[in-house]
Design a protein around this motif. Structure first.
Motif, PDB file in Angstrom:
ATOM      1  N   THR A 126      39.598 -38.357  21.355  1.00 38.16           N
ATOM      2  CA  THR A 126      40.008 -37.562  20.206  1.00 38.16           C
ATOM      3  C   THR A 126      40.217 -36.114  20.646  1.00 38.16           C
ATOM      4  OG1 THR A 126      39.425 -36.963  17.920  1.00 38.16           O
ATOM      5  CG2 THR A 126      37.613 -37.095  19.513  1.00 38.16           C
ATOM      6  N   THR A 130      40.368 -30.328  15.273  1.00 38.54           N
ATOM      7  CA  THR A 130      41.192 -31.101  14.343  1.00 38.54           C
ATOM      8  C   THR A 130      41.818 -30.217  13.269  1.00 38.54           C
ATOM      9  OG1 THR A 130      39.234 -31.640  13.011  1.00 38.54           O
ATOM     10  CG2 THR A 130      39.883 -33.222  14.710  1.00 38.54           C
ATOM     11  N   LYS A 134      45.713 -30.126  12.080  1.00 38.77           N
ATOM     12  CA  LYS A 134      46.160 -30.345  10.698  1.00 38.77           C
ATOM     13  C   LYS A 134      47.058 -29.200  10.237  1.00 38.77           C
ATOM     14  CE  LYS A 134      42.027 -32.942   9.323  1.00 38.77           C
ATOM     15  NZ  LYS A 134      40.788 -32.914   8.491  1.00 38.77           N
ATOM     16  N   PHE A 175      42.728 -38.476  14.218  1.00 39.70           N
ATOM     17  CA  PHE A 175      43.157 -38.000  15.533  1.00 39.70           C
ATOM     18  C   PHE A 175      42.341 -38.722  16.607  1.00 39.70           C
ATOM     19  CE2 PHE A 175      44.061 -34.414  12.682  1.00 39.70           C
ATOM     20  CZ  PHE A 175      45.391 -34.179  12.986  1.00 39.70           C
ATOM     21  N   GLU A 176      42.680 -39.974  16.846  1.00 39.07           N
ATOM     22  CA  GLU A 176      41.889 -40.770  17.790  1.00 39.07           C
ATOM     23  C   GLU A 176      42.737 -41.880  18.390  1.00 39.07           C
ATOM     24  OE1 GLU A 176      37.634 -43.235  17.893  1.00 39.07           O
ATOM     25  OE2 GLU A 176      38.530 -42.632  15.985  1.00 39.07           O
TER      26      GLU A 176
END
Length: 221
Positions: A126, A130, A134, A175-176
């Motif tokens: 990941t 994050t 975004k 997100f992985e």
């Protein structure tokens, strides 16, 4: 008022910078209290193993923990099936995350494989920031919406006015990468790096790709 509603799509591709290990431990005992004691012993053992690799015990996060009755079904030819009580089984799902480092990953996998606790492991990757990802998605989606609106307005011989509304779903974006699976016990090359034994890990994870959409309503003149 005449309006034009356009949905913009934002896309990004990012190189992962975090390793995520998903671990699952389980065990069964006849008595409920024994099962709880076993689960406590095994989580402490895993924390002990990871502490030797310079992790904080709190780095190993428990995601879920369940204790359920375990039965075995005995099938009879001429009578009803029989349920045999085996005991109480616990299942604990955990995760461990750390910066992307194949050398450290090899040491962690080796240590877990040779610990007293039997665990199932899956490896994914990941990103650390994050929120920044975004924000970039939203920015790209708005830019795409405006570009499409300008093309439509030009083709329709109208002029874009003020933005009247922006609709966003606030959906969860994952997100992985989940393309890597590994169970302790599979053969891997064993070596020694520094003072700790290790598995030789040579993995280059693929980039994480994500998309999001935003719908913008424009006034047209």
């Amino acid at each position: 008022m005449r309006t034009l509603k356009v949905t913009g799509k934002g896309s990004i591709s990012l190189a992962p910078d975090v390793v995520r290990l998903s671990l699952k431990a389980s065990g069964i005992k006849k008595e409920y209290s024994e099962t709880l004691a076993l689960s406590s012993e095994e989580i402490k053992e895993l924390q002990k193993v990871l502490t030797k690799l310079n992790f904080d015990p709190k780095d190993l996060k428990t995601l879920s923990f369940n204790v359920n009755s375990k039965y075995k079904t005995i099938y009879h030819e001429r009578s009803s099936n029989e349920q045999i009580f085996l005991g109480y089984e616990y299942e604990r799902d955990m995760k461990l995350e750390f910066p992307l480092d194949n050398e450290r990953l090899g040491k962690v996998l080796y240590a877990l494989a040779h610990s007293k606790v039997s665990v199932e492991i899956s490896i994914s990757y990941t990103i650390s920031d994050t929120e920044k990802a975004k924000d970039e998605l939203l920015k790209n989606a708005i830019i795409d919406s405006k570009r499409k609106a300008q093309i439509l307005a030009l083709s329709s011989e109208v002029t874009l006015g003020e933005i009247q509304s922006i609709d966003y779903s606030w959906a969860t974006i994952n997100f992985e990468t989940r393309d890597l699976g590994y169970e302790i016990g599979e053969p891997m090359e064993e070596c020694r790096i520094g003072s700790a034994p290790s598995y030789d890990i040579d993995v280059e994870p693929e980039d994480i790709k994500a998309t999001d959409t935003v719908t913008v309503t424009w006034e047209i003149l």
